[in-house]
Scaffold this motif. Structure first.
Motif, PDB file in Angstrom:
ATOM      1  N   ARG A 126       0.829  -1.200   0.000  1.00 21.58           N
ATOM      2  CA  ARG A 126       0.000   0.000   0.000  1.00 21.58           C
ATOM      3  C   ARG A 126       0.866   1.253   0.000  1.00 21.58           C
ATOM      4  O   ARG A 126       0.556   2.253  -0.647  1.00 21.58           O
ATOM      5  CB  ARG A 126      -0.928  -0.027   1.217  1.00 21.58           C
TER       6      ARG A 126
ATOM      7  N   GLU B 185       2.250   1.961  -3.452  1.00 25.97           N
ATOM      8  CA  GLU B 185       1.163   2.451  -4.290  1.00 25.97           C
ATOM      9  C   GLU B 185       0.903   3.935  -4.009  1.00 25.97           C
ATOM     10  O   GLU B 185       0.735   4.735  -4.929  1.00 25.97           O
ATOM     11  CB  GLU B 185      -0.118   1.650  -4.037  1.00 25.97           C
ATOM     12  N   HIS B 186       0.851   4.291  -2.724  1.00 25.78           N
ATOM     13  CA  HIS B 186       0.606   5.687  -2.350  1.00 25.78           C
ATOM     14  C   HIS B 186       1.679   6.597  -2.935  1.00 25.78           C
ATOM     15  O   HIS B 186       1.380   7.670  -3.486  1.00 25.78           O
ATOM     16  CB  HIS B 186       0.605   5.823  -0.823  1.00 25.78           C
TER      17      HIS B 186
ATOM     18  N   GLN C 153     -10.755   3.890   2.826  1.00 25.40           N
ATOM     19  CA  GLN C 153     -10.087   2.626   2.485  1.00 25.40           C
ATOM     20  C   GLN C 153     -10.957   1.432   2.860  1.00 25.40           C
ATOM     21  O   GLN C 153     -11.421   1.350   4.000  1.00 25.40           O
ATOM     22  CB  GLN C 153      -8.774   2.479   3.260  1.00 25.40           C
TER      23      GLN C 153
ATOM     24  N   GLU D  35      -7.010   7.710  -2.370  1.00 27.38           N
ATOM     25  CA  GLU D  35      -7.791   6.479  -2.302  1.00 27.38           C
ATOM     26  C   GLU D  35      -8.768   6.348  -3.467  1.00 27.38           C
ATOM     27  O   GLU D  35      -9.166   5.243  -3.833  1.00 27.38           O
ATOM     28  CB  GLU D  35      -8.529   6.395  -0.966  1.00 27.38           C
TER      29      GLU D  35
ATOM     30  N   ARG E 150      -6.852   4.507  -6.104  1.00 29.65           N
ATOM     31  CA  ARG E 150      -6.697   3.097  -5.746  1.00 29.65           C
ATOM     32  C   ARG E 150      -8.014   2.353  -5.953  1.00 29.65           C
ATOM     33  O   ARG E 150      -8.033   1.224  -6.469  1.00 29.65           O
ATOM     34  CB  ARG E 150      -6.235   2.952  -4.296  1.00 29.65           C
TER      35      ARG E 150
ATOM     36  N   ARG F 172      -9.101  -0.858  -8.786  1.00 29.20           N
ATOM     37  CA  ARG F 172      -9.625  -2.179  -8.433  1.00 29.20           C
ATOM     38  C   ARG F 172     -11.141  -2.270  -8.656  1.00 29.20           C
ATOM     39  O   ARG F 172     -11.790  -3.204  -8.186  1.00 29.20           O
ATOM     40  CB  ARG F 172      -9.271  -2.538  -6.988  1.00 29.20           C
TER      41      ARG F 172
END
Length: 367
Positions: free
Chosen positions: A6, A9-10, A162, A225, A228, A232
Protein backbone atom coordinates in the motif's frame (compact mmCIF):
# COMPACT_ATOMS: atom_id res chain seq x y z
CA UNK A 1 -3.03 -6.18 0.78
CA UNK A 2 0.14 -5.71 2.84
CA UNK A 3 0.99 -2.33 4.38
CA UNK A 4 4.25 -2.34 2.41
CA UNK A 5 2.48 -2.72 -0.94
CA UNK A 6 0.00 0.00 0.00
CA UNK A 7 2.88 2.37 0.81
CA UNK A 8 4.54 2.00 -2.57
CA UNK A 9 1.16 2.45 -4.29
CA UNK A 10 0.61 5.69 -2.35
CA UNK A 11 4.04 7.00 -3.31
CA UNK A 12 3.61 6.18 -6.98
CA UNK A 13 0.20 7.85 -7.09
CA UNK A 14 1.54 11.00 -5.41
CA UNK A 15 4.33 11.16 -7.98
CA UNK A 16 2.14 10.62 -11.06
CA UNK A 17 -1.45 11.72 -10.36
CA UNK A 18 -3.22 14.97 -9.37
CA UNK A 19 -3.70 14.35 -5.64
CA UNK A 20 -4.06 17.89 -4.30
CA UNK A 21 -7.22 19.60 -3.15
CA UNK A 22 -9.46 20.65 -6.03
CA UNK A 23 -11.89 23.36 -4.88
CA UNK A 24 -10.62 23.99 -1.35
CA UNK A 25 -7.45 26.02 -0.81
CA UNK A 26 -5.03 26.22 2.09
CA UNK A 27 -5.92 29.88 2.62
CA UNK A 28 -2.58 31.52 1.84
CA UNK A 29 -4.17 33.49 -1.00
CA UNK A 30 -6.37 35.21 1.63
CA UNK A 31 -3.39 36.45 3.67
CA UNK A 32 -1.57 39.66 2.76
CA UNK A 33 1.58 40.56 4.66
CA UNK A 34 1.95 44.31 5.17
CA UNK A 35 4.78 45.62 3.01
CA UNK A 36 7.47 47.77 4.64
CA UNK A 37 8.91 50.14 2.05
CA UNK A 38 11.68 51.01 4.52
CA UNK A 39 12.90 47.68 5.91
CA UNK A 40 16.00 49.44 7.32
CA UNK A 41 18.30 46.43 7.02
CA UNK A 42 20.13 44.35 4.49
CA UNK A 43 18.97 40.92 3.41
CA UNK A 44 22.25 39.56 4.73
CA UNK A 45 21.14 40.69 8.20
CA UNK A 46 18.15 38.33 8.20
CA UNK A 47 18.33 35.31 10.50
CA UNK A 48 15.87 32.57 9.55
CA UNK A 49 16.99 30.11 12.23
CA UNK A 50 14.29 28.70 14.50
CA UNK A 51 13.93 26.65 17.66
CA UNK A 52 11.47 23.80 17.98
CA UNK A 53 11.05 21.38 20.86
CA UNK A 54 14.44 22.35 22.24
CA UNK A 55 16.32 21.97 18.96
CA UNK A 56 17.72 24.77 16.82
CA UNK A 57 17.24 24.56 13.05
CA UNK A 58 18.80 26.60 10.27
CA UNK A 59 15.30 27.47 9.03
CA UNK A 60 11.69 27.09 10.24
CA UNK A 61 10.96 24.29 7.83
CA UNK A 62 10.79 20.50 7.74
CA UNK A 63 10.30 17.86 5.08
CA UNK A 64 7.00 16.35 6.16
CA UNK A 65 6.48 12.60 6.43
CA UNK A 66 6.60 11.08 2.96
CA UNK A 67 7.55 7.45 2.76
CA UNK A 68 9.24 4.28 3.98
CA UNK A 69 8.08 0.73 4.46
CA UNK A 70 9.00 -0.72 1.05
CA UNK A 71 12.48 -1.54 -0.32
CA UNK A 72 12.00 0.87 -3.22
CA UNK A 73 11.48 3.78 -0.82
CA UNK A 74 14.94 3.49 0.75
CA UNK A 75 16.79 5.59 -1.89
CA UNK A 76 14.00 8.17 -1.79
CA UNK A 77 14.27 8.58 1.97
CA UNK A 78 18.06 8.73 1.58
CA UNK A 79 17.75 11.63 -0.87
CA UNK A 80 15.29 13.49 1.34
CA UNK A 81 17.38 13.00 4.46
CA UNK A 82 20.60 13.96 2.70
CA UNK A 83 19.03 17.27 1.66
CA UNK A 84 17.64 17.88 5.15
CA UNK A 85 21.02 17.23 6.72
CA UNK A 86 22.78 19.47 4.23
CA UNK A 87 20.36 22.38 4.76
CA UNK A 88 20.00 22.02 8.52
CA UNK A 89 16.24 21.50 8.53
CA UNK A 90 14.03 18.79 10.04
CA UNK A 91 12.50 15.71 8.44
CA UNK A 92 9.86 13.14 9.28
CA UNK A 93 9.52 9.56 8.08
CA UNK A 94 6.39 7.92 6.74
CA UNK A 95 4.32 5.59 8.90
CA UNK A 96 6.57 2.98 10.48
CA UNK A 97 3.76 0.46 10.71
CA UNK A 98 5.20 -1.61 7.87
CA UNK A 99 8.47 -2.07 9.79
CA UNK A 100 6.56 -3.45 12.77
CA UNK A 101 4.86 -5.95 10.52
CA UNK A 102 8.13 -6.83 8.74
CA UNK A 103 11.41 -5.90 10.51
CA UNK A 104 13.25 -6.39 7.19
CA UNK A 105 11.82 -3.00 6.17
CA UNK A 106 13.45 -1.10 9.03
CA UNK A 107 16.31 0.05 6.79
CA UNK A 108 13.87 2.05 4.64
CA UNK A 109 13.32 4.24 7.72
CA UNK A 110 16.71 3.99 9.44
CA UNK A 111 18.41 5.41 6.34
CA UNK A 112 16.98 8.82 7.30
CA UNK A 113 19.02 8.97 10.48
CA UNK A 114 22.05 7.48 8.70
CA UNK A 115 21.96 10.22 6.05
CA UNK A 116 21.09 13.04 8.46
CA UNK A 117 22.85 12.21 11.75
CA UNK A 118 22.52 15.73 13.17
CA UNK A 119 19.07 16.68 11.85
CA UNK A 120 15.83 16.91 13.79
CA UNK A 121 14.14 13.64 12.80
CA UNK A 122 10.69 12.55 13.90
CA UNK A 123 9.12 9.12 13.72
CA UNK A 124 5.57 8.40 12.69
CA UNK A 125 2.76 5.96 13.42
CA UNK A 126 -1.01 6.13 13.22
CA UNK A 127 -3.35 6.72 16.16
CA UNK A 128 -5.21 3.63 15.02
CA UNK A 129 -2.06 1.55 15.59
CA UNK A 130 -0.86 2.83 18.97
CA UNK A 131 -3.76 1.09 20.71
CA UNK A 132 -2.18 -2.13 19.48
CA UNK A 133 1.50 -1.28 19.94
CA UNK A 134 1.30 0.52 23.28
CA UNK A 135 4.13 2.51 24.89
CA UNK A 136 6.66 -0.27 24.43
CA UNK A 137 5.95 -0.59 20.72
CA UNK A 138 6.25 3.17 20.16
CA UNK A 139 9.58 3.15 22.03
CA UNK A 140 10.86 0.61 19.49
CA UNK A 141 9.84 2.93 16.65
CA UNK A 142 11.69 5.82 18.30
CA UNK A 143 14.81 3.70 18.76
CA UNK A 144 14.61 2.50 15.15
CA UNK A 145 15.58 5.94 13.85
CA UNK A 146 16.93 7.58 17.02
CA UNK A 147 13.99 9.98 16.73
CA UNK A 148 14.01 13.43 18.32
CA UNK A 149 10.21 13.35 18.44
CA UNK A 150 7.40 10.96 17.58
CA UNK A 151 4.43 11.92 15.43
CA UNK A 152 1.08 10.23 15.94
CA UNK A 153 -0.91 10.78 12.77
CA UNK A 154 -4.67 11.17 12.62
CA UNK A 155 -5.87 9.92 9.24
CA UNK A 156 -9.40 8.82 10.01
CA UNK A 157 -10.72 10.40 6.81
CA UNK A 158 -8.42 8.17 4.78
CA UNK A 159 -9.20 5.16 6.98
CA UNK A 160 -12.94 5.75 6.40
CA UNK A 161 -12.43 5.63 2.61
CA UNK A 162 -10.09 2.63 2.48
CA UNK A 163 -11.85 -0.76 2.36
CA UNK A 164 -8.97 -2.09 4.50
CA UNK A 165 -8.96 1.01 6.74
CA UNK A 166 -9.23 0.96 10.53
CA UNK A 167 -12.51 2.78 11.13
CA UNK A 168 -12.45 2.56 14.92
CA UNK A 169 -11.45 5.87 16.51
CA UNK A 170 -12.54 4.85 19.99
CA UNK A 171 -10.12 5.71 22.81
CA UNK A 172 -7.65 7.39 20.42
CA UNK A 173 -7.20 10.29 22.83
CA UNK A 174 -6.54 7.98 25.76
CA UNK A 175 -3.96 6.07 23.69
CA UNK A 176 -2.25 9.36 22.84
CA UNK A 177 -2.26 10.31 26.53
CA UNK A 178 -0.49 7.05 27.39
CA UNK A 179 2.16 7.60 24.71
CA UNK A 180 2.79 11.11 26.08
CA UNK A 181 4.26 9.47 29.21
CA UNK A 182 7.42 8.88 27.15
CA UNK A 183 10.35 11.27 27.55
CA UNK A 184 10.41 11.81 23.78
CA UNK A 185 8.22 14.74 22.62
CA UNK A 186 4.98 13.70 20.95
CA UNK A 187 3.63 15.55 17.91
CA UNK A 188 0.08 14.87 16.80
CA UNK A 189 -0.41 15.46 13.09
CA UNK A 190 -3.40 15.44 10.79
CA UNK A 191 -2.86 14.22 7.25
CA UNK A 192 -4.95 16.63 5.22
CA UNK A 193 -8.17 17.47 7.07
CA UNK A 194 -6.92 19.97 9.68
CA UNK A 195 -7.30 20.19 13.47
CA UNK A 196 -9.87 22.30 15.32
CA UNK A 197 -9.45 24.45 18.42
CA UNK A 198 -11.55 21.97 20.39
CA UNK A 199 -9.28 19.06 19.49
CA UNK A 200 -6.14 21.15 20.04
CA UNK A 201 -7.23 21.79 23.64
CA UNK A 202 -7.88 18.08 24.18
CA UNK A 203 -4.45 17.23 22.80
CA UNK A 204 -2.79 19.82 25.03
CA UNK A 205 -4.47 18.33 28.10
CA UNK A 206 -3.32 14.88 26.98
CA UNK A 207 0.31 16.03 27.16
CA UNK A 208 1.14 16.46 23.47
CA UNK A 209 4.21 18.65 22.79
CA UNK A 210 3.20 20.07 19.39
CA UNK A 211 0.52 19.92 16.70
CA UNK A 212 1.00 19.55 12.96
CA UNK A 213 -2.26 20.88 11.55
CA UNK A 214 -2.05 18.96 8.25
CA UNK A 215 -4.81 21.11 6.79
CA UNK A 216 -6.82 21.04 3.58
CA UNK A 217 -5.00 22.57 0.63
CA UNK A 218 -2.24 20.10 -0.13
CA UNK A 219 -2.35 16.35 -0.71
CA UNK A 220 -5.76 14.82 -0.11
CA UNK A 221 -5.53 11.20 0.98
CA UNK A 222 -9.19 10.81 0.20
CA UNK A 223 -8.19 11.66 -3.38
CA UNK A 224 -5.32 9.17 -3.32
CA UNK A 225 -7.79 6.48 -2.30
CA UNK A 226 -10.03 7.42 -5.25
CA UNK A 227 -7.29 6.32 -7.66
CA UNK A 228 -6.70 3.10 -5.75
CA UNK A 229 -10.43 2.35 -5.71
CA UNK A 230 -10.74 3.09 -9.43
CA UNK A 231 -7.90 0.69 -10.24
CA UNK A 232 -9.63 -2.18 -8.43
CA UNK A 233 -13.11 -1.19 -9.71
CA UNK A 234 -14.36 -0.48 -6.20
CA UNK A 235 -17.14 1.97 -7.12
CA UNK A 236 -18.37 2.54 -3.57
CA UNK A 237 -14.93 3.56 -2.23
CA UNK A 238 -14.35 5.73 -5.30
CA UNK A 239 -17.64 7.57 -4.72
CA UNK A 240 -16.83 8.11 -1.05
CA UNK A 241 -13.39 9.44 -1.90
CA UNK A 242 -14.78 11.84 -4.49
CA UNK A 243 -17.37 13.22 -2.06
CA UNK A 244 -14.84 13.84 0.72
CA UNK A 245 -11.96 14.93 -1.57
CA UNK A 246 -11.82 18.44 -0.05
CA UNK A 247 -13.32 17.74 3.37
CA UNK A 248 -11.82 19.41 6.42
CA UNK A 249 -10.31 22.63 7.76
CA UNK A 250 -7.90 24.49 5.45
CA UNK A 251 -4.37 25.03 6.66
CA UNK A 252 -4.44 28.75 7.52
CA UNK A 253 -7.63 28.61 9.62
CA UNK A 254 -6.31 25.46 11.31
CA UNK A 255 -3.09 27.27 12.27
CA UNK A 256 -5.21 29.92 14.02
CA UNK A 257 -7.43 27.26 15.60
CA UNK A 258 -4.41 25.60 17.23
CA UNK A 259 -1.69 28.21 17.76
CA UNK A 260 -2.80 29.46 21.17
CA UNK A 261 -2.67 25.91 22.53
CA UNK A 262 0.65 24.37 21.49
CA UNK A 263 3.57 24.94 19.09
CA UNK A 264 2.23 24.45 15.57
CA UNK A 265 3.66 23.03 12.37
CA UNK A 266 1.88 24.38 9.29
CA UNK A 267 1.44 21.59 6.73
CA UNK A 268 -0.98 21.43 3.83
CA UNK A 269 -0.42 23.34 0.60
CA UNK A 270 2.82 25.05 1.67
CA UNK A 271 4.53 25.53 -1.69
CA UNK A 272 6.66 28.69 -1.42
CA UNK A 273 8.76 30.64 1.04
CA UNK A 274 6.01 33.26 1.07
CA UNK A 275 3.64 30.55 2.33
CA UNK A 276 6.14 29.81 5.11
CA UNK A 277 6.26 33.49 6.08
CA UNK A 278 2.47 33.73 6.11
CA UNK A 279 2.25 30.57 8.23
CA UNK A 280 4.57 32.06 10.82
CA UNK A 281 2.72 35.38 10.83
CA UNK A 282 -0.54 33.51 11.46
CA UNK A 283 0.89 31.63 14.44
CA UNK A 284 2.93 28.63 13.28
CA UNK A 285 6.35 27.83 14.73
CA UNK A 286 7.45 25.95 11.60
CA UNK A 287 6.08 24.96 8.22
CA UNK A 288 6.52 21.71 6.34
CA UNK A 289 5.66 20.09 3.02
CA UNK A 290 5.89 16.68 1.42
CA UNK A 291 4.37 16.43 -2.07
CA UNK A 292 6.67 19.03 -3.75
CA UNK A 293 9.69 16.85 -2.92
CA UNK A 294 8.43 13.46 -4.08
CA UNK A 295 9.46 13.86 -7.73
CA UNK A 296 12.80 15.58 -6.91
CA UNK A 297 13.64 12.80 -4.42
CA UNK A 298 13.24 10.23 -7.15
CA UNK A 299 16.06 12.02 -8.99
CA UNK A 300 18.39 12.56 -6.05
CA UNK A 301 19.48 14.65 -3.08
CA UNK A 302 20.64 17.60 -5.17
CA UNK A 303 17.20 18.14 -6.71
CA UNK A 304 15.54 18.08 -3.28
CA UNK A 305 18.10 20.49 -1.82
CA UNK A 306 17.66 22.87 -4.76
CA UNK A 307 13.86 22.93 -4.34
CA UNK A 308 14.06 23.66 -0.62
CA UNK A 309 16.89 26.17 -1.00
CA UNK A 310 14.68 28.20 -3.34
CA UNK A 311 11.86 28.19 -0.78
CA UNK A 312 14.24 29.42 1.93
CA UNK A 313 15.45 32.23 -0.35
CA UNK A 314 11.81 33.16 -0.91
CA UNK A 315 11.28 33.22 2.85
CA UNK A 316 14.21 35.63 3.26
CA UNK A 317 12.80 37.96 0.60
CA UNK A 318 9.39 37.92 2.31
CA UNK A 319 10.94 38.72 5.67
CA UNK A 320 13.04 41.49 4.12
CA UNK A 321 9.98 43.12 2.55
CA UNK A 322 8.11 42.86 5.85
CA UNK A 323 11.00 44.42 7.76
CA UNK A 324 11.47 41.28 9.86
CA UNK A 325 15.05 40.63 10.92
CA UNK A 326 14.35 37.23 12.50
CA UNK A 327 11.62 34.66 13.03
CA UNK A 328 10.50 36.26 16.29
CA UNK A 329 9.76 39.48 14.38
CA UNK A 330 7.96 37.49 11.69
CA UNK A 331 5.63 36.09 14.36
CA UNK A 332 4.38 39.62 15.09
CA UNK A 333 4.30 40.91 11.51
CA UNK A 334 0.93 42.47 10.65
CA UNK A 335 -1.19 40.35 8.31
CA UNK A 336 -4.44 41.23 6.56
CA UNK A 337 -6.94 38.36 6.45
CA UNK A 338 -9.45 38.52 3.61
CA UNK A 339 -11.96 36.41 1.71
CA UNK A 340 -13.28 33.04 2.81
CA UNK A 341 -10.55 32.66 5.45
CA UNK A 342 -11.68 35.87 7.16
CA UNK A 343 -15.29 34.70 7.05
CA UNK A 344 -14.34 31.35 8.58
CA UNK A 345 -12.26 32.94 11.34
CA UNK A 346 -14.92 35.48 12.26
CA UNK A 347 -17.65 32.85 12.40
CA UNK A 348 -15.43 30.77 14.67
CA UNK A 349 -14.94 33.75 17.01
CA UNK A 350 -11.35 34.72 16.21
CA UNK A 351 -10.44 38.43 16.21
CA UNK A 352 -9.22 38.95 12.67
CA UNK A 353 -8.41 42.64 13.14
CA UNK A 354 -5.77 41.84 15.77
CA UNK A 355 -3.58 40.25 13.10
CA UNK A 356 -3.72 43.44 11.03
CA UNK A 357 -2.91 45.80 13.91
CA UNK A 358 0.19 44.06 15.26
CA UNK A 359 3.48 45.94 15.48
CA UNK A 360 6.95 45.59 16.97
CA UNK A 361 5.50 46.65 20.32
CA UNK A 362 2.78 44.00 20.09
CA UNK A 363 2.58 41.45 22.89
CA UNK A 364 1.49 38.73 20.44
CA UNK A 365 3.34 35.51 21.13
CA UNK A 366 3.45 32.06 19.62
CA UNK A 367 3.59 29.15 22.03
Amino acid sequence: MSTSQRKIEHLQLCATSPVESRKARAGFEDIMLVHRALPEMGMDDIDISAEFLGRKMVAPFMIASITGGHPDTTPINAALAGAAGELGIGIGVGSQRAAIEDPALEDSFRVVRDEAPDAFVYGNVGAAQIRQYGVEGVEKLIDMIDADAMAIHLNFLQEAIQPEGDKNASDALESIREICSLSTPIIVKETGAGISHEDALLLKKAGVSAIDVGGVGGTTWSGVEVYRARAREDTRSEMLGELFWDFGIPTVPSIVECSDSLPVIATGGVRTGLDIAKSIAMGASLASAALPFVAPAMKGKEEVAESISLMLDELKVAMFLCGCRNIKKMHSAPAIVTGWTREYMELRGFKVKEFAMRSESSDFQVV
